[in-house]
Design a protein around this motif. Structure first.
Motif, mmCIF file in Angstrom:
data_model
loop_
_atom_site.group_PDB
_atom_site.id
_atom_site.type_symbol
_atom_site.label_atom_id
_atom_site.label_comp_id
_atom_site.label_asym_id
_atom_site.label_seq_id
_atom_site.Cartn_x
_atom_site.Cartn_y
_atom_site.Cartn_z
ATOM 1 N N GLN A 71 32.245 39.523 38.885
ATOM 2 C CA GLN A 71 31.496 40.771 39.058
ATOM 3 C C GLN A 71 32.416 41.930 38.705
ATOM 4 O OE1 GLN A 71 28.139 41.401 40.419
ATOM 5 N NE2 GLN A 71 28.703 43.315 39.420
ATOM 6 N N THR A 130 28.354 41.503 34.865
ATOM 7 C CA THR A 130 28.940 40.211 35.197
ATOM 8 C C THR A 130 29.443 39.543 33.937
ATOM 9 O OG1 THR A 130 27.569 39.864 37.137
ATOM 10 C CG2 THR A 130 28.451 37.902 36.101
ATOM 11 N N LEU A 159 22.507 43.950 37.140
ATOM 12 C CA LEU A 159 22.745 43.328 38.432
ATOM 13 C C LEU A 159 22.290 41.881 38.311
ATOM 14 C CD1 LEU A 159 23.603 44.202 41.338
ATOM 15 C CD2 LEU A 159 21.163 44.346 41.875
ATOM 16 N N HIS A 191 23.919 38.406 43.207
ATOM 17 C CA HIS A 191 24.879 39.412 43.683
ATOM 18 C C HIS A 191 25.072 39.427 45.201
ATOM 19 C CE1 HIS A 191 21.194 41.736 44.434
ATOM 20 N NE2 HIS A 191 21.924 42.450 45.268
ATOM 21 N N THR A 236 28.410 38.125 46.650
ATOM 22 C CA THR A 236 29.535 39.056 46.499
ATOM 23 C C THR A 236 29.467 40.136 47.583
ATOM 24 O OG1 THR A 236 29.639 38.659 44.122
ATOM 25 C CG2 THR A 236 30.620 40.724 44.919
#
Ligand code: ADP
Ligand code: ADP
Ligand code: MG
Length: 664
Positions: free
Chosen positions: A212, A273, A298, A302, A305
């Protein structure tokens, strides 16, 4: 910061983006297609605009319609979510032209990463390691075959414009190449309108590990560590986790720095990413990762993370889009604990994970808890349509340790219930509890390798499910017995208390029977040679608590059409009852009519048409299962029709007496 945000998406991601927007005090605007008029994301928004019919091309992918909705509603910014227009450079341009802030990278960065071949060439220049392969313009079949030979088998053919695993083929030897190439090109042409492919080395024991990244408009860029997305079916992710099991600190740093270099090379801004394929044949080594592609948006996964960093990535996206600096520096970012995400899909693992669609007759997701996060975009009663992605929800678990997170998530998923369509719920639970997954023996072939242990055969119905179906049927009769007919008195209603009853069910694996014996308290149930003592209690929420030989089981049983769906520990078993009373219930007789509860012979009819009868009064005598049964009126009323007479053979559900009116 802008004060209003249009979310150009649907489902869980639209809801998730709006949650943060609301927390930050922004006014939110949803867009929806006709089939989504009552969807959760519409209900959640401060304002909603219809943008067209169900087909994505005419609604969620319709740039003009989305821009018009933004203008009409006075939105200042647009968040594209993932999928749909999120990686569409023309859309980013259209937003800019309309004076809207696009919550995403500059259109130029989307273009740079839009095609896998161009992106790879760019990364090679930026000294980011790439998988050896052929990314050139010559698309002649024999040229590509020669390149495959040069690269060395096994190779992977990929669509240049690819995404979502479409147009991807693994080829193990030269003999299979031509056919695989045709297949890949055909799929690429139909999915992306672009038949071009690239060929690259198929990495052995591949692990999908992605980084990320975040960059702002002031030249700052950081990495928010890695996610391991190796658990895939059909080249698509289904379980993701962070951090990657076994990740050495030097490799994390090397991958993080490569990802930041990649972002900087294309003037990136916002959340992105960088996906790497890792050769895990020697374990995780800092010289064995290769750039695959960059997703300029996105990502679905996600939340893992967010859970290990304690950050809200949507908040970061909004701040960066508004021109603010990144909230934290690289040295201030830390990993805490372990997070795992499971994607709950409407799909059938037993049938090649093919998507399933239909109404969610039952949907109960795990409760959100301090360490369990549930991101959903559909509700019970909602439709999973064939127009959109079949994801129902994401459930994410966090704990200090990986083992803790896996078991917490599996426990949470066991409390979920899905009925009305096929889902991968039981598959997810089996995977999270699998010993080899627990031991982190993972690569992208994990699911294929352990298929038989992760996917129950389509027909297997365990004994407990069968017992629950029987107990549910008995509990329903008990409820009815209390409310009306003397017919339905459960305990020993068929003459004496030593009476036994055979309940038959049609299951996918054939006919199954449960022998029921009524005890003073509860029942004795036999399946095959095994007998148990059992009883059942109906909870106020409609679920069942069964006690089977002292063991307590919580489950839910539902009527779906004429079937029973037994929802047990993430599984949904379908059983068709072959029960006289059940069958009678589902016959087309009206409520007050008297029907035969089982097939048999009419011995005597005790009333005449026109007679007024009282509830409980004997109407006819039926001989069935070598016994005589008195068929009594279920209610007061006047008999209008008696279709049968003595000697007639009737099937179960046959109307024995028709009533004209039920007296008060
Ligand atoms: P990831 O690597 O995050 O899985 P994908 O390219 O496979 O990225 O797509 C991300 C997600 O976006 C998909 O899982 C899907 O939910 C959604 N998505 C992609 N394309 C569409 C589309 N055309 N319509 C609806 N959802 C889409
Ligand atoms: P998508 O656009 O669908 O996200 P990717 O290029 O990211 O496609 O690849 C999807 C998946 O395909 C990866 O996660 C991995 O499992 C597999 N894959 C891709 N490239 C390779 C490779 N060179 N060797 C082995 N597996 C690969
Ligand atoms: Mg990818």
């Amino acid at each position: 910061m802008f004060s209003s945000l249009l979310v150009a998406n649907r489902g869980e991601i639209a809801c998730r983006v709006m949650r943060t927007a609301h927390r930050m005090g922004l006014r939110t605007i949803a867009v929806y297609s006709d089939v989504d008029a009552h969807a959760p994301h519409v209900a959640m928004a401060d304002h909603a605009v219809r943008i067209g019919p169900a087909a994505p091309r005419e609604s969620y992918l319709n740039i003009e319609a989305v821009i018009a909705a933004a203008k009409a509603s006075g939105a200042e910014a647009v968040h594209p979510g993932y999928g749909f227009l999120s990686e569409n450079a023309a859309f980013a341009d259209a937003c800019a032209k309309a004076g809207l802030v696009f919550v995403g990278p500059p259109a130029s960065a989307i273009r740079a990463m839009g095609l896998k071949d161009a992106a790879k060439a760019l990364m090679a220049k930026a000294k980011v390691p790439i998988v050896p392969g052929y990314h050139g313009d010559n698309q002649q079949d024999d040229h590509l075959a020669r390149e495959a030979e040069r690269i060395g088998y096994p190779v992977l053919i990929k669509a240049v414009a690819g995404g979502g695993g479409k147009g991807m083929r693994r080829v193990d030897d030269a003999g299979e190449f031509a056919a695989a190439l045709q297949g890949a090109k055909r799929e690429a042409q139909s999915a992306f309108g672009d038949a071009r492919v690239l060929v690259e080395k198929y990495v052995e024991r591949p692990r999908h590990i992605e980084i990320q990244v975040f960059a702002d408009s002031h030249g700052n860029a950081v990495y928010l560590f890695e996610r391991d997305c190796s658990l895939q079916r059909r080249h698509q992710k289904v379980i993701e986790e962070a951090p990657a099991p076994g990740m050495p600190a030097n490799m994390r740093r090397a991958m993080g720095e490569a990802a930041v270099a990649c972002a900087k090379a294309i003037g990136y801004q916002g959340a992105g990413t960088v996906e790497f394929i890792v050769d895990a044949s020697r374990g995780l080594k800092s010289d064995a990762f290769y750039f695959m592609e960059m997703n300029t948006r996105l990502q679905v996964e996600h939340p893992v993370t967010e859970m290990i960093t304690g950050l809200d990535l949507v908040e970061w996206q909004l701040r960066v889009a508004a021109g603010e600096k990144l909230p934290l520096k690289q040295s201030e970012l830390k990993i805490h604990g372990h997070a795992v995400e499971a994607r709950l899909y409407a799909e059938d693992p037993a049938n090649g994970f093919l998507p399933s669609s239909g109404r969610l007759v039952r949907l109960k997701l795990p409760e959100s808890a301090p360490h369990i996060r549930v991101d959903a975009g559909v509700v019970e009663g909602g439709e999973v349509s064939t127009f959109y992605d079949p994801m129902i929800a994401k459930v994410i678990g966090w704990d200090e340790t990986r083992a803790g997170a896996l078991s917490l998530l599996a426990d949470a998923l066991e409390t979920a219930e899905v009925a009305g369509l096929r889902s991968n719920l039981a598959f997810l639970i089996a995977t999270l509890r699998h010993k080899s997954f627990g031991d982190a023996e993972i690569d992208t072939n994990f699911i294929a390798r352990h298929k038989s242990e992760l996917i129950p055969g389509p027909g297997e119905v365990p004994e407990d499910a069968l017992l629950l179906a029987a107990l549910f049927t008995l509990s329903e009769r008990r409820v009815r017995a209390r409310t009306h007919s003397p017919w339905d008195i459960v305990d020993g209603w068929r003459v004496g208390t030593s009476q036994e009853e055979v309940m038959r069910f049609d299951a996918a694996d054939g006919e199954r029977t449960v022998l029921v014996k009524y005890l003073a308290h509860g029942f004795r149930l036999s399946v095959g040679s095994r007998a148990v003592e059992a009883d059942v209690l109906r909870e106020p929420d409609g679920s069942l608590t069964a006690t089977i030989d002292g063991r307590e089981i919580r489950a839910r049983v539902l009527h779906i059409g004429g079937d029973l769906a037994v929802l047990l520990k993430g599984h949904t078993y379908t059983l068709s009852p072959f029960d006289p009373l059940e069958a009678a219930e589902h016959s087309d007789a009206s409520a007050q009519d008297l029907v035969a509860p089982m097939p048999g012979k009419i011995i005597q009819v005790l009333v005449k048409a026109g007679d007024a009868v009282k509830r409980g009064q004997a109407v006819a005598i039926l001989e069935a299962m070598k016994m005589e049964h008195t068929l009594a009126a279920q209610n007061d009323g006047v008999i209008s029709e008696l279709p049968w007479s003595a000697g007639d053979q009737v099937s179960e559900g046959a109307v024995i007496a028709k009533f004209t009116e039920a007296a008060a």
